[in-house]
Design a protein around this motif. Structure first.
Motif, mmCIF file in Angstrom:
data_model
loop_
_atom_site.group_PDB
_atom_site.id
_atom_site.type_symbol
_atom_site.label_atom_id
_atom_site.label_comp_id
_atom_site.label_asym_id
_atom_site.label_seq_id
_atom_site.Cartn_x
_atom_site.Cartn_y
_atom_site.Cartn_z
ATOM 1 N N ILE A 94 21.595 81.760 105.259
ATOM 2 C CA ILE A 94 21.003 80.745 105.543
ATOM 3 C C ILE A 94 19.692 80.542 104.989
ATOM 4 O O ILE A 94 18.965 81.232 104.749
ATOM 5 N N VAL A 95 19.733 79.320 104.346
ATOM 6 C CA VAL A 95 18.536 78.780 103.720
ATOM 7 C C VAL A 95 17.645 77.536 104.603
ATOM 8 O O VAL A 95 18.374 76.639 104.892
ATOM 9 N N THR A 96 16.525 77.757 105.091
ATOM 10 C CA THR A 96 15.990 76.712 106.032
ATOM 11 C C THR A 96 14.684 75.828 105.443
ATOM 12 O O THR A 96 14.207 76.560 104.459
ATOM 13 N N GLY A 97 14.601 74.948 105.929
ATOM 14 C CA GLY A 97 13.397 74.321 105.801
ATOM 15 C C GLY A 97 12.330 74.833 106.799
ATOM 16 O O GLY A 97 12.273 75.862 107.187
ATOM 17 N N VAL A 98 11.451 73.873 107.063
ATOM 18 C CA VAL A 98 10.311 74.310 108.102
ATOM 19 C C VAL A 98 9.970 73.431 109.355
ATOM 20 O O VAL A 98 10.247 72.285 109.070
ATOM 21 N N GLY A 99 10.046 73.866 110.362
ATOM 22 C CA GLY A 99 10.072 73.244 111.581
ATOM 23 C C GLY A 99 10.849 73.764 112.762
ATOM 24 O O GLY A 99 11.351 74.907 112.825
ATOM 25 N N GLN A 100 11.291 72.750 113.677
ATOM 26 C CA GLN A 100 12.080 73.348 114.723
ATOM 27 C C GLN A 100 13.472 73.866 114.443
ATOM 28 O O GLN A 100 13.905 74.944 114.807
ATOM 29 N N ALA A 101 14.076 73.052 113.361
ATOM 30 C CA ALA A 101 15.364 73.576 113.002
ATOM 31 C C ALA A 101 15.171 74.903 112.261
ATOM 32 O O ALA A 101 16.166 75.764 112.588
#
Ligand SMILES: Cc1ncc(C[n+]2csc(CCOP(=O)(O)OP(=O)(O)O)c2C)c(N)n1
Ligand SMILES: [Mg+2]
Lengths: 564, 189
Positions: free
Chosen positions: A381-388
């Motif tokens: 899992i690669v994410t951005g930044v914030g709620q998600a």
């Protein structure tokens, strides 16, 4: 053999084990770009923005454990790397950034596209060097690569003028490193380890806080042995997620601002904290003056400067975690801690933060859980930044090291797409899911083209909530709903994907979530799902800034929530 | 409790070293009183004397952060070793026929030297502890100081080999315990 600087650079990179370069060309790099194709061992991946090159190399390094390499031209190319380098710096990622520079005789003349990138990156690199002489080039590469990877990893930068690429010398490779000032300490002090063991053996309410350092040092078996032998609950940091199986009975989630309530309670009530490979970041500790008030602290880290930086420590141990834990484990007595563990279990049942309430529309948490089910947890899992990002960290169970790739220290929106590229390039056999916010996605959206050009099979989930959600949440909870500058006008993300030649679907009904996830995974090549999600969902638990980590806010009206 | 600490560092002469150290101190919000740099007996190396103010924990952070700078070969806080610490100041002070002799008297008391005499001013040079230099400057202020320049403190620990002493036939980096000093001082290699 007589070699050019460009040839020397390529050969030295190969000697360092480099296989992939994420780069973007420019004037001063032309001699190098004329040379790279002669070294087929080096795969060059053309990004669409240098920030993407740095993030991709960063994620590549995180998933492979090898050094990532990014390449940019002088001036704007180099400055575009800065965010990516800073990201790697704060998350201790071994990254080699190579920048072209104007020819040496132009340096200091404000020549076209001349910028002092070594000056700019002093505070965000472990080491950097402007290589003015071709005779120093091979040594510079060797040393930079060594510094990037040994001790606490971090980014390094080499700035190479065009004429150094073009110059020729008789080249003899040497792998010697001569850095008398670089002195990582890899073995812990035996007397200190003994003291730590004594504390562990006599603790009633011990907690291990395991950080990113466990991943870096690959100390997974040692951590497991320690926890199991002494029956010590393990809480990870945000970046430590996955370094200890989250399905293990001794795993109690991760701590901090959006960490699990029971993890925060465990840490707050502990009488001994064994902090391994973590740095007491403020997002982890909450209000630092009231952090873990009853605990003695054993802090093990390879970076001496981390010890005592943010909180006072009783037993400091400087060394590589693997080495230290191996010695420590021999001195640990078997314990049960039944009372303490059942207390933790009770807290866990009182704060079932990770349940998903029933809701007509698509809750973002639900999507994450569905991805977990569809992949059986077997994905990166690669994410951005914030709620998600936070939901991805909370609602997925990570049972594999380095399966959660996220920008922790810098919190860089836009990390998600290039990060997913780096992860997929590094682990082509793995499924990769990119968890993107609708805001962050648009910060590096151009890397969709890179995915297509490189034919990378990446699953992209865009969480369209129409907001810069995390900021909106703060405006709601702390600024009395005075929303400003946070609502997004969004494009049609599926059409954007289509324009790049990427298949996609828009999902606005809960019933379509699962099929879409499966469709994405069955599809070869990149696939984008735009999820229209409940727009004003908040991330809980939430420790308001400055508060003690046990003063977390939970989802209001828990009575309305039912088990999934 | 905040007090002044004297850190001494052995650094490699490489481009950008001073920048790197200054950048580190600034970035972490450490309070620098002075930095003095100069070559030492060993070619390729310089010695830096950094005076910083802060409490013990704060200074320990400074030391450890600076120790991480690749060009810093060794660094030590020598405050506790009652080192010999000196700085030098050059002061150009206004001197009229009526004040000149009074100034010369002060110069004598402070064992300073007059190195230049002009019709309406004197340049004097003083070496000593920072306190001594401060006191002299205070006394001269009344006469009118035209210009002055101070070097910042340099310091050496008294007596036998100090933490920065370079011993023959020993590698530069293995001489001092380089890890956290709170980790007892037993060598572990
Ligand atoms: C480059 C950058 N700019 C600004 C921020 C501040 N920030 C943190 S979270 C956030 C909102 C993120 O919005 P989105 O990507 O839509 O994700 P969401 O929170 O809605 O899931 C912002 C603006 C940041 N972290 N990074
Ligand atoms: Mg959003």
């Amino acid at each position: 053999m007589i070699k050019t600087g460009a040839e020397i650079l390529c050969e030295c990179l190969i000697k360092e084990g480099v296989e992939v370069i994420f780069g973007f060309p420019g004037g001063v790099l032309l001699p190098l770009y004329d040379t790279i194709p002669r070294y087929p061992q080096l795969r060059h991946i053309l990004v669409r923005h240098e920030q993407g090159a740095a993030h991709a190399a960063d994620a590549y390094a995180r998933v492979t454990g090898k050094m990532g390499v990014c390449l940019a031209t002088s001036g704007p190319g180099a400055t575009n790397l800065v965010t990516g380098i800073a990201n790697a710096y704060l998350d201790s990622v071994p990254l080699l950034a190579i920048t072209g520079q104007v020819p040496t005789h132009f340096i200091g003349k404000d020549a076209f596209q001349e910028i002092d990138i070594t000056g700019i990156t002093v505070p965000i690199t472990k080491y950097n060097q402007l290589v003015l002489d071709i005779n120093d080039l091979a040594k510079a590469v060797r040393e930079a690569s060594y510094v990037a990877q040994v001790g606490r990893p971090g980014p390094v930068l080499l700035d190479i003028p065009r004429d150094v690429f073009q110059a020729r010398i008789e080249f003899n490779y040497s792998d010697k490193v001569d850095l008398p000032g670089f002195k990582p300490k890899l073995f812990g002090h035996p007397a200190q380890i003994k003291k730590a063991a004594d504390l562990v053996n006599s603790a009633e309410r011990p907690v291990i806080i395991a950080g990113h350092g466990i991943n870096i040092s690959k100390a997974f078996p040692e951590l497991k042995e320690l926890a199991e032998n002494a029956q010590i609950p393990v809480v990870t940091t945000f970046l430590g997620i996955g370094c200890f199986h989250e399905s293990h009975v001794l795993s109690y989630g991760w701590l901090g601002m959006h960490g699990m309530g029971y993890a925060n309670k465990a840490v707050h009530n502990a009488d001994l904290l064994l902090a391994v490979g973590m740095r007491f970041d403020d997002r982890a500790t909450g209000g630092v003056s009231t952090f873990a008030p009853h605990a003695r602290v054993v802090h093990i880290d390879v970076d001496a400067a981390e010890i005592g930086k943010n909180i006072a420590v009783d037993v400091p141990i400087v060394g590589d975690l693997r080495n230290v834990l191996q010695v420590l484990n021999k001195q640990i007595e078997r314990r049960e801690h039944i009372g303490w563990l059942s207390q933790l279990d009770e807290w866990r049942s009182q704060h079932p933060a990770m349940e998903i309430r029933h809701h007509e529309d698509i809750l973002p948490q639900y999507i994450i859980r569905q991805i977990h089910e569809a992949t059986r947890g077997d994905t990166i899992i690669v994410t951005g930044v914030g709620q998600a990002q936070m939901w991805a960290a909370q609602y997925f169970y990570y049972d594999r090291p380095n399966s959660f790739v996220s920008s922790g220290g810098l919190g860089t929106m836009g990390f998600e797409l290039p990060g997913a590229i780096g992860a997929k390039v590094g682990c082509p056999q793995e499924t990769v899911w990119c968890i993107a916010g609708d805001g962050g996605f648009q910060m590096t959206v151009q890397e969709l083209a890179t995915m297509v050009q490189e034919d990378l099979d990446i699953n992209i989930a865009v969480f369209n909530n129409g907001w810069l959600g995390m900021v909106r949440q703060w405006q709601e909870l702390i600024y009395n709903k005075r929303y400003f500058g946070t609502q997004l006008y969004n494009p049609d993300f599926v059409k954007i994907a289509e324009a790049y030649g990427i298949k996609g679907v828009k999902v606005s009904k809960k019933i379509d979530v699962r099929p879409a996830i499966h469709k994405a995974m069955e599809h070869k090549g990149p696939f984008l799902i735009e999820f229209i999600v409940e727009p004003e969902e908040n991330v809980y638990p939430f420790v308001p800034p400055g508060k003690t980590i046990v003063e977390f806010l939970e989802m209001p009206n828990p009575a309305a929530s039912v088990k999934k | 409790m905040d007090r002044k600490h004297i850190l001494v560092a052995l650094v490699q002469d490489r481009p950008g070293v001073l920048n790197r150290i200054a950048s580190m101190l600034r970035r972490r919000n450490f309070n620098i009183e002075s930095i003095a740099v100069g070559h030492i007996e060993q070619p390729g190396l310089s010695r830096m004397t950094i005076v910083v103010e802060g409490d013990d924990a704060n200074i320990e952070q400074v030391r450890k952060q600076l120790d991480k700078v690749i060009e810093v070969i060794r660094i030590a806080d020598i405050t506790g070793e009652s080192p010999v610490a000196r700085e030098m100041a050059m002061i150009k002070v206004k001197a009229t026929p009526s004040t000149r002799s009074e100034i010369i008297q002060i110069v004598d008391i402070f064992r300073a030297n007059i190195v230049d005499v002009a019709p309406d001013s004197l340049i004097l040079v003083v070496t000593g502890t920072s306190d001594k230099v401060d006191t002299l400057i205070e006394l001269l202020r009344g006469f009118g100081i035209r210009e002055m320049s101070r070097t910042g403190t340099i310091a050496l620990p008294r007596g036998g080999p100090g933490p920065l002493t370079i011993e023959e036939n020993k590698p530069l980096r293995h001489v001092v315990e380089q890890a956290a000093p709170e980790e007892e001082n037993l060598p572990d290699w």
